[in-house]
Scaffold this motif. Structure first.
Motif, PDB file in Angstrom:
ATOM      1  N   ILE A   7      36.512  39.628  39.557  1.00 53.18           N
ATOM      2  CA  ILE A   7      36.472  38.730  38.399  1.00 53.18           C
ATOM      3  C   ILE A   7      37.829  38.040  38.285  1.00 53.18           C
ATOM      4  O   ILE A   7      38.868  38.683  38.377  1.00 53.18           O
ATOM      5  N   ILE A   8      37.792  36.728  38.077  1.00 53.21           N
ATOM      6  CA  ILE A   8      39.023  35.947  37.973  1.00 53.21           C
ATOM      7  C   ILE A   8      39.030  35.199  36.650  1.00 53.21           C
ATOM      8  O   ILE A   8      38.067  34.516  36.312  1.00 53.21           O
ATOM      9  N   GLY A   9      40.104  35.346  35.897  1.00 49.31           N
ATOM     10  CA  GLY A   9      40.268  34.636  34.630  1.00 49.31           C
ATOM     11  C   GLY A   9      41.628  33.966  34.579  1.00 49.31           C
ATOM     12  O   GLY A   9      42.649  34.627  34.677  1.00 49.31           O
ATOM     13  N   ILE A  10      41.630  32.662  34.451  1.00 45.67           N
ATOM     14  CA  ILE A  10      42.900  31.919  34.444  1.00 45.67           C
ATOM     15  C   ILE A  10      42.975  31.054  33.187  1.00 45.67           C
ATOM     16  O   ILE A  10      42.158  30.164  32.981  1.00 45.67           O
ATOM     17  N   ASN A  11      43.966  31.333  32.367  1.00 40.36           N
ATOM     18  CA  ASN A  11      44.252  30.510  31.192  1.00 40.36           C
ATOM     19  C   ASN A  11      45.331  29.475  31.505  1.00 40.36           C
ATOM     20  O   ASN A  11      45.307  28.372  30.998  1.00 40.36           O
ATOM     21  N   ARG A  31      37.797  40.066  31.019  1.00 42.61           N
ATOM     22  CA  ARG A  31      37.793  41.482  30.598  1.00 42.61           C
ATOM     23  C   ARG A  31      36.453  41.858  29.973  1.00 42.61           C
ATOM     24  O   ARG A  31      35.933  42.949  30.195  1.00 42.61           O
ATOM     25  N   ASP A  32      35.891  40.949  29.174  1.00 37.87           N
ATOM     26  CA  ASP A  32      34.567  41.192  28.592  1.00 37.87           C
ATOM     27  C   ASP A  32      33.506  41.334  29.686  1.00 37.87           C
ATOM     28  O   ASP A  32      32.612  42.179  29.593  1.00 37.87           O
ATOM     29  N   MET A  33      33.597  40.494  30.719  1.00 34.45           N
ATOM     30  CA  MET A  33      32.654  40.574  31.827  1.00 34.45           C
ATOM     31  C   MET A  33      32.781  41.924  32.532  1.00 34.45           C
ATOM     32  O   MET A  33      31.776  42.559  32.863  1.00 34.45           O
ATOM     33  N   ALA A  34      34.006  42.383  32.741  1.00 40.42           N
ATOM     34  CA  ALA A  34      34.216  43.688  33.369  1.00 40.42           C
ATOM     35  C   ALA A  34      33.602  44.799  32.519  1.00 40.42           C
ATOM     36  O   ALA A  34      32.921  45.685  33.043  1.00 40.42           O
ATOM     37  N   ASN A  35      33.807  44.748  31.217  1.00 42.06           N
ATOM     38  CA  ASN A  35      33.218  45.748  30.320  1.00 42.06           C
ATOM     39  C   ASN A  35      31.698  45.696  30.350  1.00 42.06           C
ATOM     40  O   ASN A  35      31.031  46.725  30.344  1.00 42.06           O
ATOM     41  N   THR A  36      31.146  44.502  30.401  1.00 38.09           N
ATOM     42  CA  THR A  36      29.695  44.344  30.477  1.00 38.09           C
ATOM     43  C   THR A  36      29.155  44.939  31.774  1.00 38.09           C
ATOM     44  O   THR A  36      28.111  45.601  31.782  1.00 38.09           O
ATOM     45  N   LEU A  37      29.864  44.712  32.872  1.00 36.39           N
ATOM     46  CA  LEU A  37      29.431  45.274  34.154  1.00 36.39           C
ATOM     47  C   LEU A  37      29.446  46.804  34.137  1.00 36.39           C
ATOM     48  O   LEU A  37      28.551  47.446  34.696  1.00 36.39           O
ATOM     49  N   ILE A  49      40.046  42.662  38.832  1.00 38.06           N
ATOM     50  CA  ILE A  49      40.280  41.509  37.966  1.00 38.06           C
ATOM     51  C   ILE A  49      41.609  40.858  38.355  1.00 38.06           C
ATOM     52  O   ILE A  49      42.621  41.539  38.491  1.00 38.06           O
ATOM     53  N   LEU A  50      41.585  39.553  38.525  1.00 41.57           N
ATOM     54  CA  LEU A  50      42.801  38.772  38.756  1.00 41.57           C
ATOM     55  C   LEU A  50      42.949  37.788  37.600  1.00 41.57           C
ATOM     56  O   LEU A  50      41.980  37.135  37.202  1.00 41.57           O
ATOM     57  N   THR A  51      44.169  37.685  37.067  1.00 39.54           N
ATOM     58  CA  THR A  51      44.408  36.754  35.970  1.00 39.54           C
ATOM     59  C   THR A  51      45.692  35.959  36.213  1.00 39.54           C
ATOM     60  O   THR A  51      46.622  36.424  36.873  1.00 39.54           O
ATOM     61  N   ASN A  52      45.695  34.766  35.669  1.00 38.62           N
ATOM     62  CA  ASN A  52      46.849  33.856  35.690  1.00 38.62           C
ATOM     63  C   ASN A  52      47.633  33.884  37.000  1.00 38.62           C
ATOM     64  O   ASN A  52      47.070  33.621  38.057  1.00 38.62           O
ATOM     65  N   GLN A  53      48.919  34.214  36.951  1.00 40.81           N
ATOM     66  CA  GLN A  53      49.771  34.124  38.129  1.00 40.81           C
ATOM     67  C   GLN A  53      49.351  35.070  39.255  1.00 40.81           C
ATOM     68  O   GLN A  53      49.700  34.853  40.414  1.00 40.81           O
ATOM     69  N   ASN A  54      48.602  36.119  38.941  1.00 43.54           N
ATOM     70  CA  ASN A  54      48.127  37.041  39.973  1.00 43.54           C
ATOM     71  C   ASN A  54      46.925  36.494  40.735  1.00 43.54           C
ATOM     72  O   ASN A  54      46.559  37.018  41.776  1.00 43.54           O
ATOM     73  N   ALA A  55      46.324  35.439  40.227  1.00 43.97           N
ATOM     74  CA  ALA A  55      45.147  34.853  40.867  1.00 43.97           C
ATOM     75  C   ALA A  55      45.567  33.812  41.907  1.00 43.97           C
ATOM     76  O   ALA A  55      45.181  32.657  41.857  1.00 43.97           O
ATOM     77  N   THR A  56      46.369  34.255  42.849  1.00 47.67           N
ATOM     78  CA  THR A  56      46.823  33.373  43.922  1.00 47.67           C
ATOM     79  C   THR A  56      45.762  33.296  45.012  1.00 47.67           C
ATOM     80  O   THR A  56      44.857  34.133  45.082  1.00 47.67           O
ATOM     81  N   GLU A  74      25.677  46.640  52.296  1.00 47.54           N
ATOM     82  CA  GLU A  74      25.081  46.970  51.007  1.00 47.54           C
ATOM     83  C   GLU A  74      24.988  45.776  50.061  1.00 47.54           C
ATOM     84  O   GLU A  74      24.441  45.897  48.987  1.00 47.54           O
ATOM     85  N   ILE A  75      25.552  44.640  50.438  1.00 44.57           N
ATOM     86  CA  ILE A  75      25.550  43.494  49.529  1.00 44.57           C
ATOM     87  C   ILE A  75      24.149  42.901  49.445  1.00 44.57           C
ATOM     88  O   ILE A  75      23.563  42.520  50.435  1.00 44.57           O
ATOM     89  N   HIS A  76      23.611  42.880  48.245  1.00 43.06           N
ATOM     90  CA  HIS A  76      22.305  42.274  48.008  1.00 43.06           C
ATOM     91  C   HIS A  76      22.432  40.969  47.253  1.00 43.06           C
ATOM     92  O   HIS A  76      21.609  40.088  47.388  1.00 43.06           O
ATOM     93  N   SER A  77      23.467  40.864  46.436  1.00 41.47           N
ATOM     94  CA  SER A  77      23.685  39.654  45.648  1.00 41.47           C
ATOM     95  C   SER A  77      25.173  39.392  45.569  1.00 41.47           C
ATOM     96  O   SER A  77      25.982  40.316  45.556  1.00 41.47           O
ATOM     97  N   PHE A  78      25.520  38.135  45.502  1.00 40.01           N
ATOM     98  CA  PHE A  78      26.920  37.757  45.375  1.00 40.01           C
ATOM     99  C   PHE A  78      26.988  36.629  44.365  1.00 40.01           C
ATOM    100  O   PHE A  78      26.317  35.621  44.518  1.00 40.01           O
ATOM    101  N   PHE A  79      27.770  36.827  43.320  1.00 38.99           N
ATOM    102  CA  PHE A  79      27.885  35.824  42.269  1.00 38.99           C
ATOM    103  C   PHE A  79      29.336  35.402  42.114  1.00 38.99           C
ATOM    104  O   PHE A  79      30.237  36.225  42.202  1.00 38.99           O
TER     105      PHE A  79
END
Length: 87
Positions: A7-11, A31-37, A49-56, A74-79
């Protein structure tokens, strides 16, 4: 079969840091998506999870490689989920 996610979130979209055309809420949404998963059966250790400057480019490619190589056949779906908010 293990369920895994990247999951990648960049503000912060400013080319030199804060103060540019930034977004609000993408990190929170990631973070909400991670909690939902987790609620849906993913183990927290299998969510990256990668965010902001870490999402290189390097980190994103590394995490995608982790996703593919540790999942083997084992991958059946990729989103890919992009959260782009406008104010």
């Amino acid at each position: 079969m293990a369920k895994k996610a990247v999951i990648i979130g960049i503000n912060d979209y400013a080319p030199i840091g804060s103060g540019g055309p930034d977004l609000n809420g993408c990190i929170h949404d990631a973070r909400d998506m991670a909690n939902t998963l987790v609620i849906c059966g993913f183990e927290a250790k299998d969510i990256r999870i990668l965010t902001n400057q870490n999402a290189t480019k390097t980190n994103i490619l590394s995490y995608l490689k982790w996703l593919i190589t540790t999942s083997k056949k084992e991958i059946h779906s990729f989103f890919i989920i992009l959260d782009m908010e406008q104010e």
